[in-house]
Write a protein that holds these residues in place. Structure first.
Motif, short mmCIF file in Angstrom:
data_model
loop_
_atom_site.label_atom_id
_atom_site.label_comp_id
_atom_site.label_asym_id
_atom_site.label_seq_id
_atom_site.Cartn_x
_atom_site.Cartn_y
_atom_site.Cartn_z
N GLU A 11 -8.97 52.40 49.11
CA GLU A 11 -10.38 52.35 49.49
C GLU A 11 -10.56 52.89 50.90
OE1 GLU A 11 -11.74 48.35 46.99
OE2 GLU A 11 -11.56 48.23 49.18
N ILE A 12 -11.79 53.30 51.16
CA ILE A 12 -12.21 53.64 52.51
C ILE A 12 -13.13 52.51 52.96
CG2 ILE A 12 -13.56 55.22 53.95
CD1 ILE A 12 -11.08 56.58 53.02
N TRP A 13 -12.79 51.87 54.08
CA TRP A 13 -13.62 50.82 54.66
C TRP A 13 -14.31 51.40 55.89
CZ3 TRP A 13 -9.89 46.00 54.88
CH2 TRP A 13 -9.59 45.60 53.58
N VAL A 14 -15.60 51.16 56.01
CA VAL A 14 -16.35 51.66 57.16
C VAL A 14 -17.09 50.50 57.81
CG1 VAL A 14 -18.21 53.19 57.94
CG2 VAL A 14 -16.69 53.92 56.09
N ALA A 15 -17.06 50.46 59.13
CA ALA A 15 -17.84 49.49 59.91
C ALA A 15 -18.49 50.25 61.07
CB ALA A 15 -16.95 48.37 60.44
N VAL A 16 -19.81 50.14 61.17
CA VAL A 16 -20.54 50.72 62.29
C VAL A 16 -20.99 49.56 63.16
CG1 VAL A 16 -22.50 52.15 63.00
CG2 VAL A 16 -21.32 52.63 60.82
N ARG A 17 -20.53 49.55 64.41
CA ARG A 17 -20.81 48.43 65.31
C ARG A 17 -21.45 48.91 66.61
NH1 ARG A 17 -15.70 47.10 63.25
NH2 ARG A 17 -15.65 45.14 62.13
N HIS A 18 -22.21 47.99 67.20
CA HIS A 18 -22.77 48.22 68.53
C HIS A 18 -22.67 46.90 69.29
CE1 HIS A 18 -26.09 48.43 71.52
NE2 HIS A 18 -25.46 49.57 71.78
N GLU A 19 -21.93 46.94 70.40
CA GLU A 19 -21.73 45.76 71.24
C GLU A 19 -21.27 44.55 70.42
OE1 GLU A 19 -25.33 45.27 73.52
OE2 GLU A 19 -24.89 47.05 74.73
N GLY A 20 -20.35 44.80 69.49
CA GLY A 20 -19.77 43.73 68.68
C GLY A 20 -20.57 43.34 67.46
N GLU A 21 -21.79 43.83 67.33
CA GLU A 21 -22.64 43.49 66.19
C GLU A 21 -22.43 44.52 65.07
OE1 GLU A 21 -27.34 43.20 64.93
OE2 GLU A 21 -26.81 43.43 67.04
N LEU A 22 -22.22 44.03 63.85
CA LEU A 22 -22.04 44.91 62.70
C LEU A 22 -23.41 45.42 62.25
CD1 LEU A 22 -20.06 46.09 60.63
CD2 LEU A 22 -20.45 44.04 59.24
N ALA A 61 -30.57 60.43 57.30
CA ALA A 61 -30.10 60.35 58.68
C ALA A 61 -30.68 59.13 59.38
CB ALA A 61 -30.49 61.62 59.44
N VAL A 62 -29.89 58.57 60.31
CA VAL A 62 -30.34 57.43 61.10
C VAL A 62 -29.75 57.56 62.51
CG1 VAL A 62 -28.45 55.92 60.38
CG2 VAL A 62 -30.56 54.91 61.15
N ASP A 63 -30.59 57.28 63.50
CA ASP A 63 -30.12 57.28 64.88
C ASP A 63 -29.42 55.95 65.16
OD1 ASP A 63 -31.10 59.80 65.51
OD2 ASP A 63 -33.07 59.02 66.08
N LEU A 64 -28.33 56.01 65.89
CA LEU A 64 -27.58 54.81 66.28
C LEU A 64 -27.85 54.50 67.74
CD1 LEU A 64 -24.16 55.66 64.58
CD2 LEU A 64 -25.93 54.09 63.75
N PRO A 65 -27.75 53.22 68.13
CA PRO A 65 -27.93 52.89 69.54
C PRO A 65 -26.83 53.51 70.40
CG PRO A 65 -27.49 50.91 68.23
CD PRO A 65 -27.50 52.06 67.30
N ILE A 66 -27.14 53.76 71.65
CA ILE A 66 -26.17 54.33 72.58
C ILE A 66 -24.94 53.43 72.64
CG2 ILE A 66 -25.73 54.91 74.99
CD1 ILE A 66 -28.71 55.68 75.17
N GLY A 67 -23.77 54.03 72.49
CA GLY A 67 -22.52 53.28 72.55
C GLY A 67 -22.04 52.75 71.20
N ALA A 68 -22.68 53.17 70.10
CA ALA A 68 -22.26 52.71 68.77
C ALA A 68 -20.88 53.29 68.44
CB ALA A 68 -23.26 53.12 67.71
N CYS A 69 -20.14 52.55 67.62
CA CYS A 69 -18.77 52.91 67.25
C CYS A 69 -18.67 52.88 65.72
CB CYS A 69 -17.82 51.89 67.87
SG CYS A 69 -16.13 52.07 67.36
#
Length: 141
Positions: free
Chosen positions: A102-113, A45-53
């Motif tokens: 395929e399954i592609w995943v991108a986790v972003r926060h404020e435009g940063e991958l 498990a990992v916590d993501l920053p507020i507003g992560a997508c």
């Protein structure tokens, strides 16, 4: 003159919109399959920053010489932690028989991958319980 142009543009809008409405309404829930599962960080498990997508996309990559074709996607806004569950609806008639998907995943926060991955998937119809592990982009080979 402008009234004539407005009339033509409105007519064109109606001609393009009405068939799309009939096609959309004509599809039953039987026409839609799903791919579902969980996006996880490799080490737990990992916590993501507020507003992560978290964006999860099902793609057809059968033709290596062409662009991948997106078959469906889910965007999970304001994700707070990984793991996170996903469910991607898609139309099975758009699958390439015997093709590569395929399954592609991108986790972003404020435009940063923050995290990314691709994962091969054997796909015929609905699939569930897929585990997709993500890593920081610099850690990928």
């Amino acid at each position: 003159m402008w009234k004539l142009a407005l009339l033509f543009s409105m007519s064109a809008l109606i001609v393009m919109t009405v068939p799309a409405l009939f096609l959309t309404r004509g599809m039953s829930s039987d026409d839609v399959d799903t791919v579902s599962g969980t996006v996880r960080f490799m080490d737990g498990a990992v916590d993501l920053p507020i507003g992560a997508c978290v964006e999860v996309v099902l793609v057809d990559v059968t033709d290596a010489d062409a662009l991948a074709i997106a078959l469906g996607r889910q965007v999970i806004e304001d994700a707070s932690t990984l793991p996170v569950d996903f469910q991607i609806p898609y139309h099975a008639d758009r699958l390439t028989p015997g093709g590569a998907h395929e399954i592609w995943v991108a986790v972003r926060h404020e435009g940063e991958l923050l995290y990314t991955t691709t994962s091969d998937i054997q796909l015929e119809r609905s699939v569930s319980e897929i585990e997709v592990a993500v890593t920081p982009p610099l850690a990928m080979p």
